[in-house]
Design a protein around this motif. Structure first.
Motif, PDB file in Angstrom:
ATOM      1  N   PRO A 408      34.303  39.598  34.651  1.00  0.00           N
ATOM      2  CA  PRO A 408      35.469  40.360  35.134  1.00  0.00           C
ATOM      3  C   PRO A 408      35.127  41.346  36.248  1.00  0.00           C
ATOM      4  CG  PRO A 408      35.410  40.319  32.735  1.00  0.00           C
ATOM      5  CD  PRO A 408      34.096  39.775  33.198  1.00  0.00           C
ATOM      6  N   GLN A 409      33.979  41.988  36.161  1.00  0.00           N
ATOM      7  CA  GLN A 409      33.597  42.960  37.194  1.00  0.00           C
ATOM      8  C   GLN A 409      33.382  42.252  38.527  1.00  0.00           C
ATOM      9  OE1 GLN A 409      29.849  45.047  36.571  1.00  0.00           O
ATOM     10  NE2 GLN A 409      30.713  46.939  37.407  1.00  0.00           N
ATOM     11  N   LEU A 410      32.769  41.082  38.476  1.00  0.00           N
ATOM     12  CA  LEU A 410      32.560  40.305  39.697  1.00  0.00           C
ATOM     13  C   LEU A 410      33.897  39.855  40.279  1.00  0.00           C
ATOM     14  CD1 LEU A 410      30.033  38.448  41.176  1.00  0.00           C
ATOM     15  CD2 LEU A 410      31.612  36.747  40.328  1.00  0.00           C
ATOM     16  N   ARG A 411      34.784  39.348  39.434  1.00  0.00           N
ATOM     17  CA  ARG A 411      36.083  38.869  39.923  1.00  0.00           C
ATOM     18  C   ARG A 411      36.870  40.010  40.566  1.00  0.00           C
ATOM     19  NH1 ARG A 411      35.806  33.285  39.688  1.00  0.00           N
ATOM     20  NH2 ARG A 411      37.936  33.466  40.465  1.00  0.00           N
ATOM     21  N   SER A 412      36.741  41.194  39.991  1.00  0.00           N
ATOM     22  CA  SER A 412      37.431  42.349  40.567  1.00  0.00           C
ATOM     23  C   SER A 412      36.868  42.695  41.933  1.00  0.00           C
ATOM     24  CB  SER A 412      37.301  43.543  39.622  1.00  0.00           C
ATOM     25  OG  SER A 412      37.809  44.718  40.224  1.00  0.00           O
ATOM     26  N   LEU A 413      35.541  42.696  42.042  1.00  0.00           N
ATOM     27  CA  LEU A 413      34.906  43.044  43.313  1.00  0.00           C
ATOM     28  C   LEU A 413      35.213  42.012  44.391  1.00  0.00           C
ATOM     29  CD1 LEU A 413      33.180  45.362  44.348  1.00  0.00           C
ATOM     30  CD2 LEU A 413      31.135  44.057  43.731  1.00  0.00           C
TER      31      LEU A 413
END
Length: 501
Positions: A408-413
């Protein structure tokens, strides 16, 4: 007559080392070959930009006269090829190829007539082994690349050269010559095509040029004459294919391209050897490769000037497991991360300056690139490459995975990544693949970096020591015994005989 300068440069007339000698000091075989070359030059209107000229350069290349610098480059690129192919052999896409070959539809050569499929116990006829090794070599997106042609030469040349050399029991000098000839044709045709124009037409330059380069390597190993080599290239022109449609769905077909090209190269050369007739101007004619696969073909790029170094010396290695057009911005972002340690949650905006020649591969449409659905998508997504570099400080094989893709953190970034092109970055393309990147923080701070030569470029190379470390990292899941891996490295670094497999 062949000019003396031609004999003295990197493509000198081939002479066998041990054969009966006539009274003029020439071997009988050498005399026949020289007369054939003279007839070839005199009976054709040999233009320096022609298919025939390129064929002649390949046919007369002598491995024993290559400088040690060039021979070392062959060994360097060979070790890289073995690393990516052995690791690529365990990919699902490679496994399907092995299953097809095991089905028996193409016969079985699990005996002295078969040649090595890297990472496998079974053996196959040379052209099919080349296909299998070519597919495996391209699966990781870590194989070598060259700037001006924007293609991957090693994965088309080495599968054909290794398979055919093993089958023919070739000597190492002919192997050196074949590899240099294969790289030269692949890269010279690639530059002449103008890669951006080839991409625009929906074709993959590695696949198109690779069939011709693999043919050149195969023709040299088969000791074909200039006329036969011309025919082989002409035949290969009808086998050159490779659609860019894989970009839309994350398909495996890009991995097939070098495998098919390597296979086609061996078949084309063998057909020419048997007397099959192909067109003699497959590159420059009105229906030839430079017109069919490009709207901006430049036949003058086929010419090799006497002082030119072989194009194999201009090849880059890929430290990151993704499209080479992503590497420059990734280098910039890794440096920003190292120097400033930006907290991902505090990053407001990431900007990546990419080359126009690659925007259709890694940037457009940006909404689609931000929503990469699989590993192939990620390997051609600048938003993924930027986000993973900033999050992990890495961009190798270990972070191009399904688990990271779902993070999720990667997708957000990824949603905060923008890309742009500029005349400043493009000004030196394709000789230089410049890049830039910036990270804007929520508190208003902006970190910026730019790079002239991405890591792996001949001007910013990986050392032999770094390459060996990369080899062990990639190959250890396939060859677990460190002693065996060290033996492979030693055989490649010395390469006194064709016993590396």
């Amino acid at each position: 007559m062949i000019a003396e300068s031609t004999r003295d440069n990197i493509f000198p007339v081939k002479q066998p080392l041990v054969l009966p000698v006539n009274t003029n000091g020439e071997t009988k075989k050498d005399t026949v070959r020289k007369k054939s070359q003279e007839r070839f030059l005199m009976s054709k209107q040999l233009h320096r930009f022609s298919t025939r000229a390129l064929a002649l350069q390949c046919a007369i290349l002598r491995g024993e006269l290559l400088s040690e610098v060039i021979r070392d480059r062959v060994r360097y690129l060979l070790l890289d090829f073995l690393a990516v192919t052995l690791r690529g052999s365990i990919l699902p896409s490679s496994q399907t190829v092995y299953a097809m070959l095991r089905s028996g539809a193409f016969g079985s050569c699990n005996d002295e007539h078969g040649v090595t499929i890297l990472g496998r116990a079974e053996r196959m006829e040379a052209s099919w082994a080349a296909l299998a090794n070519g597919v495996a070599s391209h699966g990781l997106e870590l194989d070598d690349v060259e700037n001006e042609s924007s293609l991957h030469p090693g994965v088309v040349v080495f599968p054909a050269a290794l398979a055919l050399a093993e089958s023919l029991k070739s000597n190492v000098e002919d192997f050196y010559a074949a590899v240099v000839a294969g790289y030269e044709v692949t890269l010279r045709v690639g530059a002449a095509l103008h890669p951006a124009a080839t991409y625009e037409r929906g074709f993959h330059p590695t696949a198109i040029c690779g069939a011709l380069g693999a043919t050149a390597a195969s023709a040299r190993l088969l000791n074909l004459s200039p006329e036969q080599t011309t025919m082989a290239l002409g035949i290969a022109g009808s086998m050159a294919a490779g659609s860019m449609a894989y970009l839309d769905e994350g398909a495996w077909t890009k991995r097939l391209h070098p495998g098919w090209s390597s296979h086609a190269g061996i078949v084309a050369a063998r057909l020419a050897q048997a007397g099959f007739v192909g067109p003699t101007n497959i590159l420059e004619s009105r229906y030839g490769v430079l017109h069919a696969y490009s709207s901006a073909g430049d036949v003058s790029k086929l010419e090799r000037h006497q002082d030119d170094e072989p194009l194999i010396m201009k090849v880059s290695l890929k430290p990151y497991a993704c499209c080479r057009y992503m590497h420059g911005p990734i280098d910039c972002l890794l440096k920003i991360r190292q120097q400033h340690s930006p907290e991902p949650e505090q990053i407001a905006h990431i900007s990546c300056g990419v080359l126009t020649g690659g925007r259709g591969l890694i940037m457009d449409p940006i909404e689609q690139k931000r929503e990469a659905q699989n590993i192939v998508d990620a390997q051609f997504s600048m938003p993924y490459g930027a986000a993973i570099a900033l999050l992990t400080g890495k961009a190798g094989l270990s972070v191009f995975t399904d688990s990271w893709l779902a993070n999720p953190q990667l997708r957000s970034l990824m949603q905060r990544v923008e890309c742009y092109t500029s005349s400043e970055l493009d000004a030196h393309y394709p000789a230089e693949w410049r890049a830039a990147a910036s990270v804007e923080m929520r508190d208003g701070r902006i970190f910026e970096e730019s790079i002239r030569y991405p890591l792996g470029d001949p001007h910013n190379p990986l050392s032999w020591e770094q390459l060996e470390a990369r080899f062990h990292e990639l190959v250890s899941p396939v060859v677990e015994d460190e002693a065996k891996r060290l033996e492979i490295v030693e055989r490649v670094r010395t390469l006194q005989a064709m016993n590396i497999l």
